[in-house]
Design a protein around this motif. Structure first.
Motif, mmCIF file in Angstrom:
data_model
loop_
_atom_site.group_PDB
_atom_site.id
_atom_site.type_symbol
_atom_site.label_atom_id
_atom_site.label_comp_id
_atom_site.label_asym_id
_atom_site.label_seq_id
_atom_site.Cartn_x
_atom_site.Cartn_y
_atom_site.Cartn_z
ATOM 1 N N ALA A 62 0.832 -1.206 0.000
ATOM 2 C CA ALA A 62 0.000 0.000 0.000
ATOM 3 C C ALA A 62 0.867 1.256 0.000
ATOM 4 C CB ALA A 62 -0.931 -0.012 1.205
ATOM 5 N N LEU A 63 1.927 1.249 0.819
ATOM 6 C CA LEU A 63 2.839 2.401 0.853
ATOM 7 C C LEU A 63 3.474 2.644 -0.500
ATOM 8 C CD1 LEU A 63 5.095 2.471 4.042
ATOM 9 C CD2 LEU A 63 3.053 3.787 3.530
ATOM 10 N N LYS A 64 3.997 1.573 -1.101
ATOM 11 C CA LYS A 64 4.678 1.722 -2.393
ATOM 12 C C LYS A 64 3.722 2.266 -3.449
ATOM 13 C CE LYS A 64 7.710 -0.580 -5.663
ATOM 14 N NZ LYS A 64 8.440 -1.820 -6.012
ATOM 15 N N ALA A 65 2.496 1.755 -3.440
ATOM 16 C CA ALA A 65 1.506 2.227 -4.408
ATOM 17 C C ALA A 65 1.208 3.704 -4.218
ATOM 18 C CB ALA A 65 0.225 1.396 -4.289
ATOM 19 N N MET A 66 1.087 4.142 -2.962
ATOM 20 C CA MET A 66 0.822 5.557 -2.687
ATOM 21 C C MET A 66 1.958 6.450 -3.177
ATOM 22 S SD MET A 66 -0.701 5.604 1.169
ATOM 23 C CE MET A 66 -2.182 4.710 1.621
ATOM 24 N N VAL A 67 3.188 6.058 -2.860
ATOM 25 C CA VAL A 67 4.344 6.870 -3.258
ATOM 26 C C VAL A 67 4.452 6.932 -4.774
ATOM 27 C CG1 VAL A 67 6.862 7.043 -3.171
ATOM 28 C CG2 VAL A 67 5.588 6.452 -1.105
ATOM 29 N N GLU A 68 4.269 5.809 -5.438
ATOM 30 C CA GLU A 68 4.363 5.790 -6.898
ATOM 31 C C GLU A 68 3.243 6.596 -7.551
ATOM 32 O OE1 GLU A 68 4.472 1.668 -7.951
ATOM 33 O OE2 GLU A 68 6.631 1.493 -7.570
ATOM 34 N N ALA A 69 2.091 6.650 -6.892
ATOM 35 C CA ALA A 69 0.969 7.420 -7.418
ATOM 36 C C ALA A 69 1.053 8.899 -7.064
ATOM 37 C CB ALA A 69 -0.352 6.841 -6.898
ATOM 38 N N GLY A 70 2.004 9.254 -6.187
ATOM 39 C CA GLY A 70 2.125 10.639 -5.755
ATOM 40 C C GLY A 70 0.969 11.088 -4.889
ATOM 41 N N ASN A 71 0.366 10.143 -4.172
ATOM 42 C CA ASN A 71 -0.789 10.459 -3.328
ATOM 43 C C ASN A 71 -0.632 9.759 -1.982
ATOM 44 O OD1 ASN A 71 -3.277 11.354 -2.430
ATOM 45 N ND2 ASN A 71 -4.426 9.773 -3.518
ATOM 46 N N VAL A 72 0.296 10.267 -1.188
ATOM 47 C CA VAL A 72 0.611 9.645 0.097
ATOM 48 C C VAL A 72 -0.325 10.198 1.163
ATOM 49 C CG1 VAL A 72 2.391 9.243 1.833
ATOM 50 C CG2 VAL A 72 3.014 9.350 -0.588
ATOM 51 N N THR A 73 -1.074 9.314 1.808
ATOM 52 C CA THR A 73 -2.069 9.753 2.788
ATOM 53 C C THR A 73 -1.813 9.184 4.185
ATOM 54 O OG1 THR A 73 -3.474 7.955 1.980
ATOM 55 C CG2 THR A 73 -3.909 10.152 1.109
ATOM 56 N N VAL A 74 -0.659 8.552 4.382
ATOM 57 C CA VAL A 74 -0.278 8.109 5.722
ATOM 58 C C VAL A 74 1.074 8.721 6.070
ATOM 59 C CG1 VAL A 74 -1.557 5.942 5.497
ATOM 60 C CG2 VAL A 74 0.891 5.982 4.995
ATOM 61 N N ASP A 75 1.334 8.822 7.358
ATOM 62 C CA ASP A 75 2.573 9.419 7.836
ATOM 63 C C ASP A 75 3.552 8.384 8.376
ATOM 64 O OD1 ASP A 75 1.706 12.302 7.592
ATOM 65 O OD2 ASP A 75 0.145 11.526 8.916
ATOM 66 N N VAL A 76 3.020 7.347 8.986
ATOM 67 C CA VAL A 76 3.828 6.282 9.585
ATOM 68 C C VAL A 76 3.204 4.958 9.190
ATOM 69 C CG1 VAL A 76 4.641 5.250 11.753
ATOM 70 C CG2 VAL A 76 4.453 7.739 11.553
ATOM 71 N N GLU A 257 11.245 -12.296 13.265
ATOM 72 C CA GLU A 257 11.877 -11.103 12.714
ATOM 73 C C GLU A 257 11.339 -9.870 13.424
ATOM 74 O OE1 GLU A 257 10.342 -9.477 8.796
ATOM 75 O OE2 GLU A 257 9.715 -11.575 8.602
ATOM 76 N N SER A 258 11.878 -8.728 13.045
ATOM 77 C CA SER A 258 11.429 -7.465 13.627
ATOM 78 C C SER A 258 10.412 -6.788 12.718
ATOM 79 C CB SER A 258 12.609 -6.513 13.836
ATOM 80 O OG SER A 258 13.508 -7.013 14.801
ATOM 81 N N GLU A 259 9.526 -6.050 13.337
ATOM 82 C CA GLU A 259 8.615 -5.133 12.640
ATOM 83 C C GLU A 259 9.146 -3.724 12.877
ATOM 84 O OE1 GLU A 259 4.880 -4.545 10.474
ATOM 85 O OE2 GLU A 259 6.075 -6.317 10.932
ATOM 86 N N LEU A 260 9.041 -2.855 11.886
ATOM 87 C CA LEU A 260 9.595 -1.515 12.005
ATOM 88 C C LEU A 260 8.563 -0.446 11.658
ATOM 89 C CD1 LEU A 260 12.103 -3.482 11.117
ATOM 90 C CD2 LEU A 260 13.292 -1.334 10.739
ATOM 91 N N TYR A 261 8.669 0.679 12.349
ATOM 92 C CA TYR A 261 7.945 1.875 11.934
ATOM 93 C C TYR A 261 8.779 2.598 10.875
ATOM 94 C CZ TYR A 261 4.257 2.085 15.543
ATOM 95 O OH TYR A 261 3.148 1.860 16.325
ATOM 96 N N VAL A 262 8.121 3.031 9.807
ATOM 97 C CA VAL A 262 8.779 3.775 8.733
ATOM 98 C C VAL A 262 7.919 4.970 8.349
ATOM 99 C CG1 VAL A 262 9.899 1.693 7.828
ATOM 100 C CG2 VAL A 262 7.671 2.392 6.901
ATOM 101 N N VAL A 263 8.538 5.896 7.615
ATOM 102 C CA VAL A 263 7.835 7.090 7.119
ATOM 103 C C VAL A 263 7.950 7.105 5.598
ATOM 104 C CG1 VAL A 263 7.744 9.613 7.132
ATOM 105 C CG2 VAL A 263 8.378 8.374 9.225
ATOM 106 N N PRO A 264 6.836 7.110 4.884
ATOM 107 C CA PRO A 264 6.902 7.112 3.416
ATOM 108 C C PRO A 264 7.360 8.464 2.873
ATOM 109 C CG PRO A 264 4.637 7.325 4.125
ATOM 110 C CD PRO A 264 5.445 7.072 5.373
ATOM 111 N N LYS A 265 8.040 8.427 1.724
ATOM 112 C CA LYS A 265 8.386 9.673 1.028
ATOM 113 C C LYS A 265 7.098 10.433 0.703
ATOM 114 C CE LYS A 265 12.928 9.564 0.030
ATOM 115 N NZ LYS A 265 13.877 10.660 0.286
ATOM 116 N N GLY A 266 7.115 11.717 0.997
ATOM 117 C CA GLY A 266 5.935 12.522 0.724
ATOM 118 C C GLY A 266 4.894 12.474 1.818
#
Length: 355
Positions: A62-76, A257-266
């Motif tokens: 979902a994150l990758k799709a948002m960034v590629e679409a230029g429509n990022v609606t989440v912060d973390v 394994e570990s789970e991580l918090y990340v921030v998407p571009k945009g």
């Protein structure tokens, strides 16, 4: 089409979050609830900012799709370790400065307080979780006991639940076929090893019920649709301890394994997102999450004292992937392996499914 579907689903679920200062995307269910109670609500209360949690079956696509679409609606977002590394390499994520991560409660710098590898270029670990398998004790009062038993349809007849994807399924197959944990990725890195994994899966393929969302695994078990199933250990804990279901985890062959918090571009609120991650991954924030769900806290200062479940009486140690008793025949997921081989092995997996 799949990417479009993921993006459409994500955007639909995010519609109500438009007025939030920080929107966090996670996996839903007991896991999302644990992060909401331990991180989202306390951070909002402490800072006065509005924060909301939204669910996804898997936040990474979902994150990758948002960034590629230029429509990022989440912060973390909360993503698996290998996905955090891969998405960072692909330029989908914002870098995170380790200096912004809070020191331990005892003053130890975060880079020394977190377990090795838990802080990456673009992510900070929130927990250590495991793919395990579990069964209904009313159906099998004596066990299964080992990962090999998962593949034994004669001794333990019935349907098997498996996550629909190559990762953790191929490793499980090799572990079930007698490959030592230390040799799994070397074996899986060869054509013969891949063939061996799929040959082992062939032995149960006719009896497999595939699941995709984490909530499906315990539900399949509860509905009697499978005799045993792989699952995220926190999902089984929530059903067994939280809801009183007669489910038992078999820790032999756990893949952790570990789970991580990340921030998407945009990300629309990047600075607040970084502040949220710093707050959530503090000593107290990680202890709070580990008291809400049976995943290990990935920094030393969070584990100095026993962690007690939110019921006030259950010691979380026996239910954690990091409990020494649960790690006797365990496998640490190789993020490097999956960054390099994810596409090809999932292509092979999909071809195998269609055969």
């Amino acid at each position: 089409m799949k990417k479009l579907l993921v993006l459409t689903t994500a955007l639909t679920s995010l519609a109500f979050a438009a007025n939030a200062d920080v929107t966090v995307m996670s996996w839903g269910g007991a896991y999302g609830e644990a992060q909401t109670e331990a991180h989202v609500k306390p951070w909002a209360a402490a800072t006065g900012n509005a924060a909301v949690m939204v669910d996804s079956d898997n936040p990474a696509p979902a994150l990758k799709a948002m960034v590629e679409a230029g429509n990022v609606t989440v912060d973390v977002a909360s993503v698996e370790y290998a996905d955090a590394v891969r998405l960072c390499d692909e330029g989908v994520l914002e870098p995170i400065d380790p200096a912004t991560v809070k020191p331990g409660a005892d003053g130890t710098a975060a880079v020394d307080d977190f377990f090795p590898g838990a802080i990456t270029e673009c992510g900070v670990a929130t927990d250590i979780w495991a793919n395990v398998f579990a069964y209904d004790t009313t159906k099998f009062p004596e066990g299964p006991k080992t990962v090999a038993d998962f593949f034994d349809l004669t001794k333990f007849p019935g349907k098997r639940g498996l996550r629909k994807g190559a990762k953790a399924v191929l490793e499980l197959a090799l572990l079930g076929d007698g490959v030592a944990p230390a040799d799994v990725y070397a074996t899986l890195g060869t054509p013969e090893g891949v063939d061996r994994a799929f040959a082992k899966l062939d032995t149960i393929k006719s009896e497999v019920v595939w699941w995709e969302a984490g909530a499906q695994a315990p539900q399949l078990l509860a509905d009697g649709e499978v005799a045993m199933t792989t699952a995220y250990n926190g999902r089984i804990f929530g059903a067994a301890v939280g809801e009183g279901k007669p489910f038992q985890i078999v820790w032999d062959g756990q893949i952790y394994e570990s789970e991580l918090y990340v921030v998407p571009k945009g990300a629309p609120n990047k600075d607040l997102a970084m502040d949220f991650i710093s707050y959530a991954t503090s000593t107290e924030g990680l202890r709070a999450q580990a008291s809400n769900i049976s995943y290990g806290a990935p920094r030393k200062s969070s584990n100095i004292e026993p962690i007690i479940y939110k019921d006030g009486k259950t010691d979380m140690a026996p239910h954690s992937p990091t409990n020494p008793a649960n790690m006797a025949n365990s496998l640490l997921t190789s993020s490097d392996f999956w960054v390099d081989h994810d596409a090809e092995l999932n292509e092979r997996f999909q071809a195998w499914l269609s055969q």
